[in-house]
Scaffold this motif. Structure first.
Motif, PDB file in Angstrom:
ATOM      1  N   ILE A 338       0.805  -1.223   0.000  1.00 51.40           N
ATOM      2  CA  ILE A 338       0.000   0.000   0.000  1.00 51.40           C
ATOM      3  C   ILE A 338       0.842   1.280   0.000  1.00 51.40           C
ATOM      4  O   ILE A 338       0.343   2.360  -0.329  1.00 51.40           O
ATOM      5  N   THR A 339       2.126   1.174   0.356  1.00 49.51           N
ATOM      6  CA  THR A 339       2.980   2.361   0.347  1.00 49.51           C
ATOM      7  C   THR A 339       3.835   2.464  -0.914  1.00 49.51           C
ATOM      8  O   THR A 339       4.447   3.511  -1.155  1.00 49.51           O
ATOM      9  N   MET A 340       3.862   1.415  -1.743  1.00 51.84           N
ATOM     10  CA  MET A 340       4.702   1.423  -2.948  1.00 51.84           C
ATOM     11  C   MET A 340       4.457   2.630  -3.857  1.00 51.84           C
ATOM     12  O   MET A 340       5.410   3.242  -4.336  1.00 51.84           O
ATOM     13  N   PRO A 341       3.203   3.021  -4.123  1.00 48.50           N
ATOM     14  CA  PRO A 341       2.992   4.115  -5.083  1.00 48.50           C
ATOM     15  C   PRO A 341       3.400   5.490  -4.559  1.00 48.50           C
ATOM     16  O   PRO A 341       3.396   6.457  -5.329  1.00 48.50           O
ATOM     17  N   TYR A 342       3.745   5.597  -3.263  1.00 48.87           N
ATOM     18  CA  TYR A 342       3.991   6.916  -2.683  1.00 48.87           C
ATOM     19  C   TYR A 342       5.398   7.062  -2.114  1.00 48.87           C
ATOM     20  O   TYR A 342       5.714   8.092  -1.515  1.00 48.87           O
ATOM     21  N   GLY A 343       6.227   6.084  -2.296  1.00 49.69           N
ATOM     22  CA  GLY A 343       7.572   6.143  -1.747  1.00 49.69           C
ATOM     23  C   GLY A 343       8.627   6.002  -2.821  1.00 49.69           C
ATOM     24  O   GLY A 343       8.397   6.227  -4.001  1.00 49.69           O
ATOM     25  N   LYS A 344       9.800   5.577  -2.402  1.00 44.32           N
ATOM     26  CA  LYS A 344      10.943   5.504  -3.306  1.00 44.32           C
ATOM     27  C   LYS A 344      10.814   4.372  -4.322  1.00 44.32           C
ATOM     28  O   LYS A 344      11.559   4.334  -5.296  1.00 44.32           O
ATOM     29  N   PHE A 345       9.864   3.473  -4.128  1.00 43.35           N
ATOM     30  CA  PHE A 345       9.678   2.388  -5.088  1.00 43.35           C
ATOM     31  C   PHE A 345       9.432   2.923  -6.493  1.00 43.35           C
ATOM     32  O   PHE A 345       9.902   2.333  -7.479  1.00 43.35           O
ATOM     33  N   VAL A 346       8.698   4.039  -6.599  1.00 43.22           N
ATOM     34  CA  VAL A 346       8.329   4.544  -7.923  1.00 43.22           C
ATOM     35  C   VAL A 346       9.538   5.048  -8.703  1.00 43.22           C
ATOM     36  O   VAL A 346       9.465   5.209  -9.920  1.00 43.22           O
ATOM     37  N   HIS A 347      10.655   5.298  -8.014  1.00 45.27           N
ATOM     38  CA  HIS A 347      11.790   5.856  -8.753  1.00 45.27           C
ATOM     39  C   HIS A 347      12.302   4.883  -9.801  1.00 45.27           C
ATOM     40  O   HIS A 347      12.735   5.303 -10.884  1.00 45.27           O
ATOM     41  N   GLY A 348      12.231   3.581  -9.512  1.00 50.06           N
ATOM     42  CA  GLY A 348      12.662   2.601 -10.492  1.00 50.06           C
ATOM     43  C   GLY A 348      11.762   2.586 -11.714  1.00 50.06           C
ATOM     44  O   GLY A 348      12.231   2.439 -12.852  1.00 50.06           O
ATOM     45  N   ILE A 349      10.456   2.747 -11.494  1.00 47.41           N
ATOM     46  CA  ILE A 349       9.503   2.730 -12.601  1.00 47.41           C
ATOM     47  C   ILE A 349       9.643   3.994 -13.447  1.00 47.41           C
ATOM     48  O   ILE A 349       9.725   3.930 -14.683  1.00 47.41           O
ATOM     49  N   TYR A 350       9.688   5.174 -12.789  1.00 46.63           N
ATOM     50  CA  TYR A 350       9.833   6.412 -13.541  1.00 46.63           C
ATOM     51  C   TYR A 350      11.171   6.454 -14.275  1.00 46.63           C
ATOM     52  O   TYR A 350      11.274   6.984 -15.378  1.00 46.63           O
ATOM     53  N   ARG A 351      12.201   5.916 -13.653  1.00 49.15           N
ATOM     54  CA  ARG A 351      13.514   5.904 -14.303  1.00 49.15           C
ATOM     55  C   ARG A 351      13.486   5.011 -15.543  1.00 49.15           C
ATOM     56  O   ARG A 351      14.068   5.355 -16.572  1.00 49.15           O
ATOM     57  N   PHE A 352      12.798   3.877 -15.453  1.00 46.59           N
ATOM     58  CA  PHE A 352      12.691   3.013 -16.624  1.00 46.59           C
ATOM     59  C   PHE A 352      11.927   3.718 -17.745  1.00 46.59           C
ATOM     60  O   PHE A 352      12.314   3.649 -18.918  1.00 46.59           O
ATOM     61  N   VAL A 353      10.835   4.390 -17.393  1.00 45.78           N
ATOM     62  CA  VAL A 353      10.067   5.137 -18.396  1.00 45.78           C
ATOM     63  C   VAL A 353      10.935   6.212 -19.038  1.00 45.78           C
ATOM     64  O   VAL A 353      10.893   6.430 -20.256  1.00 45.78           O
ATOM     65  N   ALA A 354      11.747   6.897 -18.218  1.00 37.94           N
ATOM     66  CA  ALA A 354      12.650   7.908 -18.751  1.00 37.94           C
ATOM     67  C   ALA A 354      13.684   7.278 -19.688  1.00 37.94           C
ATOM     68  O   ALA A 354      14.043   7.865 -20.720  1.00 37.94           O
ATOM     69  N   LEU A 355      14.162   6.082 -19.363  1.00 34.99           N
ATOM     70  CA  LEU A 355      15.116   5.391 -20.226  1.00 34.99           C
ATOM     71  C   LEU A 355      14.477   4.990 -21.552  1.00 34.99           C
ATOM     72  O   LEU A 355      15.131   5.024 -22.602  1.00 34.99           O
ATOM     73  N   VAL A 356      13.202   4.609 -21.519  1.00 37.40           N
ATOM     74  CA  VAL A 356      12.481   4.300 -22.756  1.00 37.40           C
ATOM     75  C   VAL A 356      12.404   5.552 -23.626  1.00 37.40           C
ATOM     76  O   VAL A 356      12.661   5.512 -24.833  1.00 37.40           O
ATOM     77  N   ARG A 357      12.050   6.675 -23.005  1.00 44.98           N
ATOM     78  CA  ARG A 357      11.972   7.932 -23.758  1.00 44.98           C
ATOM     79  C   ARG A 357      13.339   8.305 -24.325  1.00 44.98           C
ATOM     80  O   ARG A 357      13.449   8.742 -25.481  1.00 44.98           O
ATOM     81  N   TYR A 358      14.387   8.134 -23.549  1.00 41.30           N
ATOM     82  CA  TYR A 358      15.729   8.476 -24.011  1.00 41.30           C
ATOM     83  C   TYR A 358      16.142   7.576 -25.181  1.00 41.30           C
ATOM     84  O   TYR A 358      16.719   8.051 -26.169  1.00 41.30           O
ATOM     85  N   ALA A 359      15.843   6.292 -25.083  1.00 40.02           N
ATOM     86  CA  ALA A 359      16.183   5.370 -26.170  1.00 40.02           C
ATOM     87  C   ALA A 359      15.440   5.745 -27.446  1.00 40.02           C
ATOM     88  O   ALA A 359      15.999   5.675 -28.547  1.00 40.02           O
TER      89      ALA A 359
END
Length: 371
Positions: A338-359
């Protein structure tokens, strides 16, 4: 004008860096920056999440403090990155609450659910906590499988929904339309870069943590944490298949795949987060966001406790401590969900999305140059 003060500062630094370009070989941030002459809020949040915080650009920069330009890219992007988690969170109000009280909320949630499960089982059958329960189905003497699946399934689905809504908002803000599919080459490149933590190496020398001597320790502990979590998730998926397809109930034998995957994953989740917390405490404070300590600690603590309680349960499942250990482990897992969407867990997901955009950007630039 930008939406926040930190985005204004990020714009100023990116403008200075775009004029210098000395650090363009260190990571993906600077080549992505060079593709832009001006920066929207979405662009700046994209660059912030593309940053891996290796610290190399601060060490190499001729304009870093005490220079009057005061260029500190790692800290500035860290602050912008952490603020982006709240900006894109769904529902947004929960993010601010967690950011201020992450450790407390995580601990209360874990202990509350553990107490609920313990009390539920004690009221149902006190003998569960007074004897030794072994063999298939022993775990479900604490709480029936259907009740357990409903409770944790609801928490997991909520976390997935909140994460999807947050990623959707981030994806749109960085300039990508919702529903757009990326090409396979760019997606594969992003998966490989994320899996290798390619940009956590300071351009090849390692990550700067304390002092001027880079090492690969942060990268190693990140790998242990990520792959430990992935193995635990795989263990849960395999156990689900065992239960519904093969009609085999937990707990399983030591040699069964769910136990092997879970044990290896648990070891990773103990060593990785513990190592990252130690390195976080030693890190040069000039490189970090001072306001993120609670959020970082809460996430690392929940991952560490998930691994620790899981391994302890594995070792004590054939003893009279099985009931309390299972209740505690399930409480920790529920709190993590229940805390995953509001903590540091999301940094891995957003970083992956950013890497997709960069690629994608790199791919488009190569195609454009070839025409």
């Amino acid at each position: 004008m930008h939406g926040t003060q930190i985005l204004e500062e990020t714009d100023r630094l990116m403008t200075v860096c775009n004029s210098c370009r000395y650090c363009e070989g260190l990571c993906a941030v600077f080549p992505a920056m060079e593709m832009r002459r001006a920066f929207s809020d979405g662009d700046l949040n994209y660059l912030a999440n593309l940053c891996h915080g290796c610290g190399a650009c601060y060490t190499d920069c001729q304009f870093s403090p005490p220079h009057e330009f005061n260029v500190n890219v790692p800290r500035t992007l860290a602050i912008a990155r952490n603020e982006s988690y709240a900006a894109y969170a769904w529902p947004r109000a929960f993010a601010g609450l967690f950011a201020r009280n992450g450790v407390v909320i995580s601990a209360i949630a874990a202990l509350s659910v553990a107490a609920f499960i313990y009390g539920f089982a004690a009221a149902n059958d006190p003998a569960v906590f007074q004897g030794v329960n072994t063999g298939p189905g022993a775990f479900y003497k604490l709480m029936q499988h259907n009740a357990m699946a409903a409770l944790f399934g609801a928490a997991f689905l909520y976390a997935i929904l909140a994460l999807i809504m947050g990623v959707r908002a981030f994806w749109r803000d960085i300039g990508e339309p919702v529903g757009m599919t990326t090409d396979a080459r760019s997606l594969f490149r992003a998966i490989r870069d994320a899996g290798e933590l390619r940009y956590l190496d300071g351009g090849g020398v390692g990550c700067f943590n304390e002092g001027d001597h880079p090492t690969d320790r942060r990268r190693i502990f990140h790998h242990l944490t990520f792959y430990g979590f992935a193995l635990c998730f795989a263990s849960t998926c395999v156990a689900t298949l065992y239960h519904y397809l093969l009609a085999r109930e937990a707990p399983y034998a030591w040699t069964d795949l769910p136990v092997v995957l879970g044990a290896l994953g648990g070891i990773g989740l103990v060593i990785g987060p513990a190592g990252l917390l130690i390195l976080k405490g030693r890190r040069d404070q000039v490189l970090v966001d001072p306001g993120s300590a609670g959020m970082d600690a809460a996430f690392m603590m929940m991952l560490f406790l998930t691994g620790l309680t899981g391994l302890t349960l594995l070792l004590g499942r054939d003893t009279a401590t099985m009931g309390p250990l299972l209740a505690l482990h399930l409480g920790v897992v529920f709190a993590l969900f229940i805390t995953m969407p509001y903590g540091k867990f999301v940094h891995g997901i957003y970083r992956f999305v950013a890497l997709v955009r960069y690629a994608r950007e790199r791919q488009m630039m190569v195609h454009g140059a070839g025409e």
